[in-house]
Design a protein around this motif. Structure first.
Motif, short mmCIF file in Angstrom:
data_model
loop_
_atom_site.label_atom_id
_atom_site.label_comp_id
_atom_site.label_asym_id
_atom_site.label_seq_id
_atom_site.Cartn_x
_atom_site.Cartn_y
_atom_site.Cartn_z
N ALA A 126 -41.37 -45.02 -20.03
CA ALA A 126 -42.69 -44.38 -20.08
C ALA A 126 -42.61 -42.87 -19.89
CB ALA A 126 -43.60 -45.00 -19.02
N GLY A 127 -41.39 -42.34 -19.75
CA GLY A 127 -41.24 -40.90 -19.59
C GLY A 127 -41.37 -40.42 -18.16
N VAL A 128 -41.15 -41.32 -17.21
CA VAL A 128 -41.26 -40.98 -15.79
C VAL A 128 -39.87 -40.65 -15.24
CG1 VAL A 128 -41.96 -41.83 -13.51
CG2 VAL A 128 -43.26 -42.47 -15.55
N ASN A 129 -39.76 -39.60 -14.44
CA ASN A 129 -38.49 -39.24 -13.82
C ASN A 129 -38.02 -40.35 -12.88
OD1 ASN A 129 -39.04 -36.78 -15.04
ND2 ASN A 129 -39.71 -35.80 -13.15
N VAL A 130 -36.75 -40.72 -12.97
CA VAL A 130 -36.20 -41.82 -12.17
C VAL A 130 -34.99 -41.34 -11.38
CG1 VAL A 130 -35.16 -44.12 -12.26
CG2 VAL A 130 -37.04 -43.55 -13.80
N VAL A 131 -34.85 -41.80 -10.14
CA VAL A 131 -33.73 -41.42 -9.28
C VAL A 131 -32.42 -41.90 -9.89
CG1 VAL A 131 -32.69 -41.67 -6.99
CG2 VAL A 131 -35.17 -41.53 -7.23
N PRO A 132 -31.37 -41.06 -9.92
CA PRO A 132 -30.07 -41.53 -10.41
C PRO A 132 -29.57 -42.71 -9.59
CG PRO A 132 -30.11 -39.13 -10.17
CD PRO A 132 -31.36 -39.64 -9.53
N GLY A 133 -29.09 -43.75 -10.26
CA GLY A 133 -28.60 -44.92 -9.55
C GLY A 133 -28.06 -45.95 -10.51
N GLU A 139 -23.81 -57.31 -7.05
CA GLU A 139 -23.42 -58.70 -6.84
C GLU A 139 -22.80 -58.95 -5.47
OE1 GLU A 139 -24.08 -61.25 -8.73
OE2 GLU A 139 -25.12 -59.98 -10.20
N ASP A 140 -21.92 -58.05 -5.02
CA ASP A 140 -21.21 -58.29 -3.77
C ASP A 140 -20.80 -56.98 -3.14
OD1 ASP A 140 -18.96 -57.43 -5.24
OD2 ASP A 140 -18.49 -59.49 -5.82
N LEU A 141 -20.14 -57.09 -1.98
CA LEU A 141 -19.77 -55.90 -1.22
C LEU A 141 -18.78 -55.02 -1.96
CD1 LEU A 141 -20.10 -54.35 1.38
CD2 LEU A 141 -18.43 -55.86 2.47
N ALA A 142 -17.85 -55.63 -2.67
CA ALA A 142 -16.87 -54.84 -3.41
C ALA A 142 -17.55 -53.99 -4.48
CB ALA A 142 -15.83 -55.77 -4.04
N GLU A 143 -18.49 -54.60 -5.20
CA GLU A 143 -19.21 -53.84 -6.22
C GLU A 143 -20.07 -52.75 -5.58
OE1 GLU A 143 -22.16 -54.44 -10.08
OE2 GLU A 143 -22.02 -56.02 -8.57
N ALA A 144 -20.65 -53.05 -4.41
CA ALA A 144 -21.47 -52.06 -3.72
C ALA A 144 -20.66 -50.81 -3.39
CB ALA A 144 -22.05 -52.66 -2.44
N ALA A 145 -19.44 -51.02 -2.89
CA ALA A 145 -18.59 -49.87 -2.54
C ALA A 145 -18.21 -49.08 -3.79
CB ALA A 145 -17.33 -50.37 -1.82
N GLU A 146 -17.91 -49.79 -4.90
CA GLU A 146 -17.52 -49.12 -6.14
C GLU A 146 -18.68 -48.33 -6.74
OE1 GLU A 146 -17.38 -48.36 -10.24
OE2 GLU A 146 -18.46 -50.15 -9.55
N ALA A 149 -19.55 -45.17 -4.65
CA ALA A 149 -18.59 -44.08 -4.87
C ALA A 149 -18.85 -43.39 -6.21
CB ALA A 149 -17.17 -44.63 -4.82
N ARG A 150 -19.25 -44.16 -7.22
CA ARG A 150 -19.52 -43.58 -8.54
C ARG A 150 -20.79 -42.74 -8.53
NH1 ARG A 150 -19.60 -47.96 -11.24
NH2 ARG A 150 -21.83 -48.19 -11.66
N ILE A 151 -21.83 -43.20 -7.85
CA ILE A 151 -23.08 -42.44 -7.78
C ILE A 151 -22.89 -41.16 -6.98
CG2 ILE A 151 -25.45 -42.46 -6.88
CD1 ILE A 151 -25.51 -45.46 -7.46
N GLY A 152 -22.14 -41.28 -5.87
CA GLY A 152 -21.93 -40.14 -4.98
C GLY A 152 -22.76 -40.25 -3.72
N ILE A 197 -29.94 -56.68 -4.41
CA ILE A 197 -29.78 -55.35 -3.81
C ILE A 197 -29.51 -54.33 -4.91
CG2 ILE A 197 -28.40 -53.95 -2.22
CD1 ILE A 197 -30.06 -56.15 -0.89
N LEU A 198 -30.09 -53.13 -4.76
CA LEU A 198 -29.75 -52.03 -5.65
C LEU A 198 -29.30 -50.83 -4.83
CD1 LEU A 198 -32.23 -49.75 -5.63
CD2 LEU A 198 -33.37 -51.49 -6.96
N ILE A 199 -28.61 -49.92 -5.48
CA ILE A 199 -28.10 -48.71 -4.81
C ILE A 199 -28.47 -47.51 -5.68
CG2 ILE A 199 -26.04 -47.45 -4.09
CD1 ILE A 199 -24.73 -50.06 -3.41
N GLU A 200 -28.95 -46.44 -5.03
CA GLU A 200 -29.30 -45.23 -5.76
C GLU A 200 -29.03 -44.00 -4.91
OE1 GLU A 200 -33.32 -46.20 -6.71
OE2 GLU A 200 -34.13 -45.42 -4.83
#
Length: 652
Positions: A126-133, A139-146, A149-152, A197-200
């Motif tokens: 819709a053209g709305v600014n969204v937080v990088p994430g 899925e799990d803790l390993a993916e959360a850590a990865e 680290a990629r987002i910063g 869970i999501l991470i941003e």
């Protein structure tokens, strides 16, 4: 128009909806759990229906019982308030299936905005600014850590279906991601029935600003300006105001346009709030990003009502009944400044530990209107009622309006001083301290304000020297009034670490050799005392002690000890009594449910180590060791309900 509305909620929001419905000539039905059988909202409505036991899952979250109550009473509409079933698309659909109007947005809009992952994709389209994430659920803790680290770093770990500050943790590094991930998932499942869970990215110097939108069923959507909700603790709002001291007219226009675009994209009608995170580090104001859309009435809606003159509950009812909005965007005018503070049952002097119990005394300040400051109180409690562990700990909302922001803040302090609450501990002093804080007055706000300004905890607002002098004089007046035979002069008054020499002769008070102009109006009943100190009015609440008083005023409590000077001179040479150490006993700092025990008898522990986790007021609270040691005994088990100060673990 509807003939009868059932309010599927409790407490202050139920009372607030009932008031508007009554003013519109609409009959009301309240629902109540066993814990709320004598609650004000149940007594206030035209009819009241019991819907189950105290636990919310068996009462206020039971859609079938709510609908059965509506059918039994002939209600033709249901207002969900906020929380509970207010953002459950399935409940809105069930209302429609039952032929009962849902006073809120269409189910499809609720579903679209209820999923944080899907809502961000819709917002982006819709053209709305969204937080990088990361665009998908973790899925799990390993993916959360990865992903983190990629987002910063820093990153925010949050429940996809969350809201109200539940299921959110800030992580500064991988260690904190690993420490918080499972707790966020548990809170998400417990609060929302959804553990995704999501991470941003966490935004620098973040300010929490939201846009109020309002639309009818005929295609008209407009915005009612912004609210700033940056003063938060554990991601839960403490202070809200409208307008924001940071937002410029150009920012307001840009934010409003994006909020309307999002609402239109999901076919929205009724009231709703588009929440934004704004970087205070960007003076241009262009760095604002979509967080979520709350498809319901917000707790803080009264500040918008105060500056626009609109009744948002009335607008919701009219929109649900099919009426067109009676005004356009150009008709919306923002007038003056409004601030809302939330009075919670929690103890700010003990790291905001939740507090429960009976309201032994409860008296809200008088509600006023006029050319100057306005005072409004939204509550759903009464003297003799109980603050229960089953529900949100909010006792009341205090809303003040004035022509300027400073005047609205001053009105808050004055009204908070007039708020009489005895029984559970409250955050009243803390709220008054916030209103007086120089940084708050400058409008220099971020979501980290409380953590930054009260890093060492809360010990009360700083007291001006003149206020302390006045309290010393007041203490002597009250002491002599209690004991007419007491001597008339030569008193020593100790307030904390300070001592004041107070003399009284011929009704003239002298503090440390300087005359004090002090007048006192002794209030009746529960009302605070009205004091004038050298011409400045002050409201003071007093609790008697054996040797003096505890005074509550201007955001602090002051323990005051009054002694004749000859005794005080002798007493100052006495050593204070020894106190026993409690480092070897880990006690429950609050009532709640013991979720986990991390140790057992014989374990060696280190200072700072997590020993147990207690769930109270819908939040998890970790208990940490304050010293190294060995666990001697564990006196409870996971799943136990515990009371405040109950012994949990002993060390040796």
């Amino acid at each position: 128009m509807f003939a009868k509305i059932l309010i599927a909620n409790r407490g202050e929001i139920a009372c607030r909806i009932i008031r508007t419905a009554r003013a519109m000539g609409i009959a009301t039905v309240a629902v109540y759990s066993d814990a709320d059988a004598r609650a004000p909202h149940a007594a206030m409505a035209d009819e009241a229906v019991r819907i189950g036991p105290a636990a919310a899952r068996d009462s206020y979250l039971d859609a079938d019982r709510i609908l059965a109550a509506a059918r039994a009473t002939g209600a033709d509409a249901i207002h969900p308030g906020y929380g509970f079933l207010s953002e459950r698309a399935a409940f809105a659909e069930a209302c429609a299936d039952a032929g009962i109007a849902f006073i809120g947005p269409p189910p499809a809009a609720i579903a679209a905005m209820g999923d944080k992952i899907a809502s961000k994709e819709l917002a982006r389209a819709a053209g709305v600014n969204v937080v990088p994430g990361h665009p998908h659920a973790i899925e799990d803790l390993a993916e959360a850590a990865e992903v983190a680290a990629r987002i910063g770093y820093p990153v925010m770990i949050k429940a996809s279906a969350g809201g109200g500050g539940k299921g959110m943790r800030l992580a500064q590094d991988e260690r904190e991601v690993r420490a918080h991930f499972d707790a966020v998932r548990r809170e998400a499942l417990a609060s929302f029935g959804d553990d995704r869970i999501l991470i941003e990215r966490f935004i620098a110097q973040p300010r929490h600003i939201e846009i109020q939108v309002l639309g009818d069923q005929h295609g008209t959507i407009l915005h009612l300006g912004e609210r700033e909700c940056s003063i938060q603790r554990r991601h839960q709002k403490v202070v809200e105001e409208a307008p924001s001291p940071f937002v410029t007219p150009a920012m307001r226009q840009a934010m409003g346009d994006q909020a309307i675009a999002l609402a239109r994209a999901v076919g929205y009608h009724s009231v709703g709030t588009v929440e934004l995170i704004v970087s205070g580090a960007d003076p241009s104001g262009e760095s604002f990003y979509f967080l979520e859309m709350n498809t319901r009435l917000q707790v803080e809606h009264p500040v918008t009502e105060a500056i626009t003159g609109l009744d948002l509950v009335e607008q919701m009812i009219r929109v649900a009944a099919g009426e067109r909005l009676g005004f356009a965007q150009a008709d919306v005018r923002l007038n003056g400044w409004a601030i809302e503070t939330r009075l919670y049952a929690e103890d700010p002097y003990r790291d905001f530990l939740p507090s429960t119990g009976r309201l032994v005394r409860y008296q809200a300040p008088a509600q006023t209107e006029g050319q100057g400051a306005h005072v409004r109180v939204d509550d759903g409690v009464a003297e003799g009622g109980e603050v229960s562990r089953f529900y949100d700990p909010m006792i009341a909302k205090l809303i003040t309006w004035a022509p300027t922001r400073d005047a609205a803040a001053i009105a808050q302090v004055d009204a908070l001083d007039r708020f009489v609450i005895e029984g559970p501990a409250t955050n009243r002093d803390f709220l008054a301290a916030l209103m007086q804080h120089p940084r708050f007055r400058r409008g220099d706000l971020t979501t980290g304000f409380i953590a930054e300004e009260f890093a060492d905890g809360f010990a009360g607002a700083p007291a001006a020297p003149d206020l302390l002098r006045g309290l010393a004089g007041l203490a002597v007046l009250l002491t002599q009034a209690r004991d007419p035979g007491a001597e008339r002069s030569n008193w020593t008054v100790r307030i904390g670490a300070q001592a004041f020499a107070v003399d009284r002769a011929d009704d003239t008070l002298t503090i440390d050799g300087t005359p004090l102009a002090l007048s006192l109006h002794r209030a009746r009943g529960n009302a605070p005392m009205e004091l004038t100190i050298d011409g400045e009015p002050v409201m003071v609440q007093a609790d008697r002690t054996l040797t003096g008083h505890v005074f509550h005023t201007r955001g602090a409590r002051h323990a005051v000890r009054v002694l004749p000077r000859r005794i005080a001179d002798y007493a100052c040479h006495l050593k204070p009594p020894a106190t026993a150490s409690d480092e070897k006993t880990i006690a429950a700092p609050m009532p709640g449910l013991l979720m986990r025990l991390e140790v057992r008898a014989g374990d060696t522990i280190a200072a700072g180590q997590t020993l147990a986790v207690i769930e109270a007021m819908k939040m998890e609270n970790a208990l940490h060791a304050t010293t190294d040691g060995i666990v001697d005994a564990v006196h409870v088990a996971a799943g136990d309900s515990v009371i405040v100060d109950q012994r949990l673990i002993t060390l040796r």
